[in-house]
Design an enzyme around this catalytic site. Structure first.
Site, mmCIF file in Angstrom:
data_model
loop_
_atom_site.group_PDB
_atom_site.id
_atom_site.type_symbol
_atom_site.label_atom_id
_atom_site.label_comp_id
_atom_site.label_asym_id
_atom_site.label_seq_id
_atom_site.Cartn_x
_atom_site.Cartn_y
_atom_site.Cartn_z
ATOM 1 N N GLY A 42 0.064 -1.024 -0.003
ATOM 2 C CA GLY A 42 0.023 0.098 0.289
ATOM 3 C C GLY A 42 1.015 1.525 -0.123
ATOM 4 C CB SER A 43 4.521 2.134 0.726
ATOM 5 O OG SER A 43 4.930 1.101 -0.054
ATOM 6 N N GLY A 44 2.498 2.272 -2.561
ATOM 7 C CA GLY A 44 2.626 2.852 -3.461
ATOM 8 C C GLY A 44 3.436 2.487 -4.758
ATOM 9 C CE LYS A 45 5.748 -2.954 -3.098
ATOM 10 N NZ LYS A 45 4.728 -2.778 -1.779
ATOM 11 C CB SER A 46 2.262 -1.422 -8.119
ATOM 12 O OG SER A 46 1.919 -2.444 -6.871
ATOM 13 C CB THR A 47 0.984 4.139 -7.167
ATOM 14 O OG1 THR A 47 -0.056 2.988 -6.805
ATOM 15 C CG2 THR A 47 0.875 5.440 -8.365
ATOM 16 C CD GLU A 160 5.469 -6.431 -4.323
ATOM 17 O OE1 GLU A 160 5.901 -7.977 -3.390
ATOM 18 O OE2 GLU A 160 5.073 -5.574 -3.932
#
Ligand SMILES: Nc1ncnc2c1ncn2[C@@H]1O[C@H](COP(=O)(O)OP(=O)(O)O)[C@@H](O)[C@H]1O
Ligand SMILES: [Mg+2]
Length: 207
Positions: A42-47, A160
């Site tokens: 939820g920290s925004g890695k994929s974003t 990931e």
């Protein structure tokens, strides 16, 4: 040509109806380097990878590849591996899946490029006729990486890439990343845990 470079300058981004995820993010990663983006779920890695891939636009600031704003004009220079391989597959066979980008970007020697990409990820030709949806997790990840390598992009984005793999699968992916680094690509990987990717990283970004 000078060493390729991906730069984020004061990147601001948040989804509608959500809080601000990035409030002025700065980072630079060059050819032959690996940037490890680390942070909890939820920290925004994929974003962040979608911003780097040109699939999302920052609300302020800039994502620059070799000094120009990343947009759909850059798609042929970018290879993007989603967090879950099954989210990116849409073809009936592994061949069609891996061939897609090469065809899409107008390469003529598609068969040869598919073979090279498969060899690069350590898969044999007999996987080509299979359905991408009926592979083991390790095979699926490597096919997904082959899809991202086939058109020989400059920038490789992997979300990931070790998740869900056993020790051998993780080692295979790490070896692929090592070779791509040596080949001078700009590589960005995300991870939600402190795993073996640290050993390969040159630049770190914690979200
Ligand atoms: N398409 C979207 N629309 C609205 N909110 C989203 C969307 N995608 C992700 N989010 C939210 O943005 C935050 C970051 O998500 P994400 O980039 O997937 O994080 P990570 O990959 O680190 O787990 C989360 O709170 C998530 O719920
Ligand atoms: Mg994610």
């Amino acid at each position: 040509m000078s060493n390729p470079e991906l730069t984020l300058q004061n990147v601001v981004f948040g989804y509608k109806n959500g809080g601000r995820l990035f409030n002025g993010l700065n980072v630079t990663v060059r050819g032959g380097q690996l940037l490890l983006v680390y942070g909890p779920n939820g920290s925004g890695k994929s974003t962040l990878l979608k911003l780097m891939a040109g699939l999302l636009k920052p609300q302020a600031g800039a994502v620059l590849l070799n000094g120009t704003f990343v947009s759909n004009r850059h798609f042929s220079k970018i290879g993007y591996v989603m967090q879950r391989a099954e989210d990116q597959f849409f073809c009936e066979t592994v061949f069609d899946e891996v061939a897609f980008s090469a065809k899409n970007f107008g390469f003529h020697d598609v068969d040869e490029l598919v073979k090279e990409a498969l060899a690069e990820v350590g898969l044999r030709d007999d996987v080509l006729d299979r359905s991408p949806f009926q592979l083991s997790e390790g095979e699926a990840r490597r096919v997904a990486i082959a899809c991202a390598l086939v058109h020989k992009p400059l920038l490789l984005l992997l979300d990931e890439p070790l998740i869900g793999l056993d020790r051998i699968g993780r080692q295979m992916v790490q070896d692929i990343l090592k070779r791509q680094k040596q080949a001078g690509k700009i590589i960005v990987v995300t991870s939600h845990r402190s795993d073996n990717l640290r050993d390969l990283a040159d630049v770190f970004l914690t979200l």
